[in-house]
Design a protein around this motif. Structure first.
Motif, short mmCIF file in Angstrom:
data_model
loop_
_atom_site.label_atom_id
_atom_site.label_comp_id
_atom_site.label_asym_id
_atom_site.label_seq_id
_atom_site.Cartn_x
_atom_site.Cartn_y
_atom_site.Cartn_z
N GLY A 169 47.25 30.63 49.28
CA GLY A 169 48.13 29.20 48.32
C GLY A 169 49.39 29.23 48.84
O GLY A 169 50.07 30.48 49.69
N VAL B 285 53.07 26.86 44.69
CA VAL B 285 53.60 25.64 44.21
C VAL B 285 52.95 25.04 42.94
O VAL B 285 53.38 24.39 42.06
CB VAL B 285 53.75 24.37 45.32
N GLY B 286 51.58 25.56 42.90
CA GLY B 286 50.74 24.87 41.85
C GLY B 286 51.23 25.00 40.34
O GLY B 286 51.33 23.96 39.88
N LEU B 287 51.68 26.19 40.02
CA LEU B 287 52.20 26.38 38.49
C LEU B 287 53.52 25.64 38.36
O LEU B 287 53.80 25.16 37.64
CB LEU B 287 52.36 27.87 38.38
N ILE C 161 42.21 39.03 37.44
CA ILE C 161 42.77 40.19 37.72
C ILE C 161 44.16 40.29 36.78
O ILE C 161 44.87 41.29 36.56
CB ILE C 161 43.35 40.14 39.26
N LYS D 64 40.45 31.27 41.57
CA LYS D 64 40.64 32.12 42.71
C LYS D 64 41.19 33.61 42.26
O LYS D 64 40.82 34.40 42.98
CB LYS D 64 41.90 31.53 43.28
N LEU E 16 52.42 36.36 44.03
CA LEU E 16 52.25 37.84 43.70
C LEU E 16 51.68 38.64 44.64
O LEU E 16 51.40 39.71 44.75
CB LEU E 16 51.85 38.11 42.40
P1 ADP Z 1 49.37 29.66 44.39
O1 ADP Z 1 48.19 29.90 43.79
O2 ADP Z 1 49.43 28.79 45.52
O3 ADP Z 1 49.76 31.13 44.85
P2 ADP Z 1 50.32 28.92 41.82
O4 ADP Z 1 52.00 28.56 41.68
O5 ADP Z 1 49.15 28.39 41.42
O6 ADP Z 1 50.28 29.33 43.47
O7 ADP Z 1 50.53 30.53 41.23
C1 ADP Z 1 51.62 31.38 41.41
C2 ADP Z 1 51.09 32.80 41.22
O8 ADP Z 1 50.71 33.04 39.92
C3 ADP Z 1 50.05 33.23 42.10
O9 ADP Z 1 50.36 33.57 43.45
C4 ADP Z 1 49.16 34.30 41.37
O10 ADP Z 1 49.97 35.58 41.80
C5 ADP Z 1 49.39 33.98 39.67
N1 ADP Z 1 48.51 33.49 39.30
C6 ADP Z 1 48.34 32.22 38.81
N2 ADP Z 1 47.24 31.94 38.17
C7 ADP Z 1 46.75 33.12 37.96
C8 ADP Z 1 45.53 33.40 37.27
N3 ADP Z 1 44.77 32.52 36.52
N4 ADP Z 1 45.39 34.70 37.43
C9 ADP Z 1 46.17 35.81 37.81
N5 ADP Z 1 47.22 35.33 38.69
C10 ADP Z 1 47.48 34.00 38.49
#
Ligand code: ADP
Length: 372
Positions: free
Chosen positions: A329, A332-334, A304, A274, A321
């Motif tokens: 999104g 919550v994923g992370l 990015i 993504k 961010l």
């Molecule tokens: P979501 O993808 O639903 O926003 P996540 O909790 O998965 O939620 O990620 C939180 C934030 O971390 C994202 O909005 C993004 O800004 C940043 N992020 C996560 N994974 C990546 C990645 N592989 N590269 C760049 N930014 C990332």
């Protein structure tokens, strides 16, 4: 003779000088009276030498002294064996203290028990510190469990009324479409979009609250097979973005909760897709390294990247961010990934900088022999 004399002088001085509180009791005399105590013992207990010598050690015991510990000491004395035990004892002024007591038998040249030497250390501070740590840990666990329960109940109970809002909005859209003007239709659309977004957020929150409550036992997992399954789940996104995903075909077998590990990998890889750099083909690599104590499962991308100022924030619930228009999104994923890592006794961390790709590291501890 000269050297023997010197030796006994040094021994005597050493007994007197050591900060360990020493007593020697005579096993041949009635009721095992103390025949020697050093200065440290006098300071520890608050009694004078006259009040100590000639008495049995039990004068240190009191209300809270544990009878089973006393029985163990008695047994060691009867068997002429060493014993180390932590005991609740009392000073002369009545102050209780935790006594780390080591007792050892002294035997004559024919091996017959004659005395016992006891060394005591006041470990009250250490024990109290351990107890306060234990209490704080329990309190934290309770708060966490309560929070989890609250998140679960709130998100679970919110689902139903929200479903109702969404379905009645859809009904209005269907039945009254011809009676609504363009603005009315637009408003209904916004309301529907909002309720759908809320449904997804609630579903994510539910998933977060279930990381611990719906946990499965750990099992051995063939990582290569699991990654292949995850890539299959993500095939639409992979095809659409032409992402190139590389991984070692002979990854080690790891021990984890299979459903949760798969969810963690899927979240990390789908984020890597993504948050790609639209100027170039997404390149994602999954690799595993290991040492004696743990595996490290690393997912890196050429996307990015993430400003180092936000490396902690991205793991928090609902923290994103970017706007939803830029990247869809809920944020919550992370948070779920981190909770999964923690539930496994591991950690999840990131190294990244803007425009320079990201690597997420999941450190997964190996099970100890006895827990396998
Ligand atoms: P979501 O993808 O639903 O926003 P996540 O909790 O998965 O939620 O990620 C939180 C934030 O971390 C994202 O909005 C993004 O800004 C940043 N992020 C996560 N994974 C990546 C990645 N592989 N590269 C760049 N930014 C990332």
């Amino acid at each position: 003779m000269e050297s023997q004399h010197l030796q006994s002088h040094v021994l005597k001085q050493a007994f007197a000088a050591t900060r360990g509180a020493l007593v020697i009791a005579d096993c041949n005399a009635k009721d095992m009276p103390i025949i020697y105590c050093n200065q440290a013992f006098i300071e520890l207990t608050g009694y004078s030498e006259d009040e100590i010598v000639g008495r049995n050690c039990r004068f240190l015991q009191g209300e809270e002294t544990d009878q089973t510990s006393i029985d163990k000491i008695r047994e060691a004395i009867n068997k002429a064996e060493d014993i180390r035990i932590t005991l609740r004892n009392y000073k002369k002024d009545g102050t209780p203290f935790w006594n780390d007591l080591i007792m050892s038998p002294i035997k004559d040249t024919r091996g017959k028990l004659t005395h016992f030497i006891g060394m005591q250390l006041d470990i009250t501070e250490t024990i109290e510190y351990q107890e306060s740590l234990k209490a704080s840990k329990e309190e934290l666990e309770n708060i966490n469990a309560e929070l989890e329960q609250f998140t679960y109940a709130a998100s679970h109970d919110l689902q139903e009324p929200l479903r109702m809002v969404a379905s009645f909005l859809q009904l209005i859209q269907k039945r009254y479409d011809d009676q609504l003007d363009a603005e009315g239709k637009e408003f209904i659309n916004y309301a529907l979009e909002g309720s759908e977004r809320m449904q997804r957020m609630i579903a994510d929150l539910l998933q977060l609250s279930r990381v611990r409550t719906k946990a499965q036992p750990f099992s051995e997992i063939n990582l290569t097979e699991m990654i292949e399954q995850v890539l299959l789940n993500l095939r639409v996104a992979i095809n659409e973005t032409k992402a190139k995903i590389t991984y070692d075909k002979k990854m080690p077998t790891v021990v984890a909760d299979a459903t949760q590990l798969s969810l963690l990998l899927q979240n990390l890889i789908s984020n890597a897709i993504k948050y790609r750099d639209f100027e170039q083909q997404p390149q994602i690599n999954v690799q595993v390294t290991e040492d004696e104590f743990s595996w490290s499962i690393d997912v890196s991308d050429n996307g990015i990247g993430i400003d180092p100022n936000y490396h902690e924030r991205i793991f928090e619930v609902f923290q994103r961010l970017h706007t939803r228009e830029e990247y869809p999104g809920n944020g919550v994923g992370l948070a779920i990934c981190k909770k999964i890592a923690e539930r496994h006794g591991g950690t999840l961390s990131v190294t990244s900088s803007i425009n320079d790709g990201s690597t997420f590291y999941f450190r997964l501890p190996k099970p100890q022999e006895e827990s396998l």
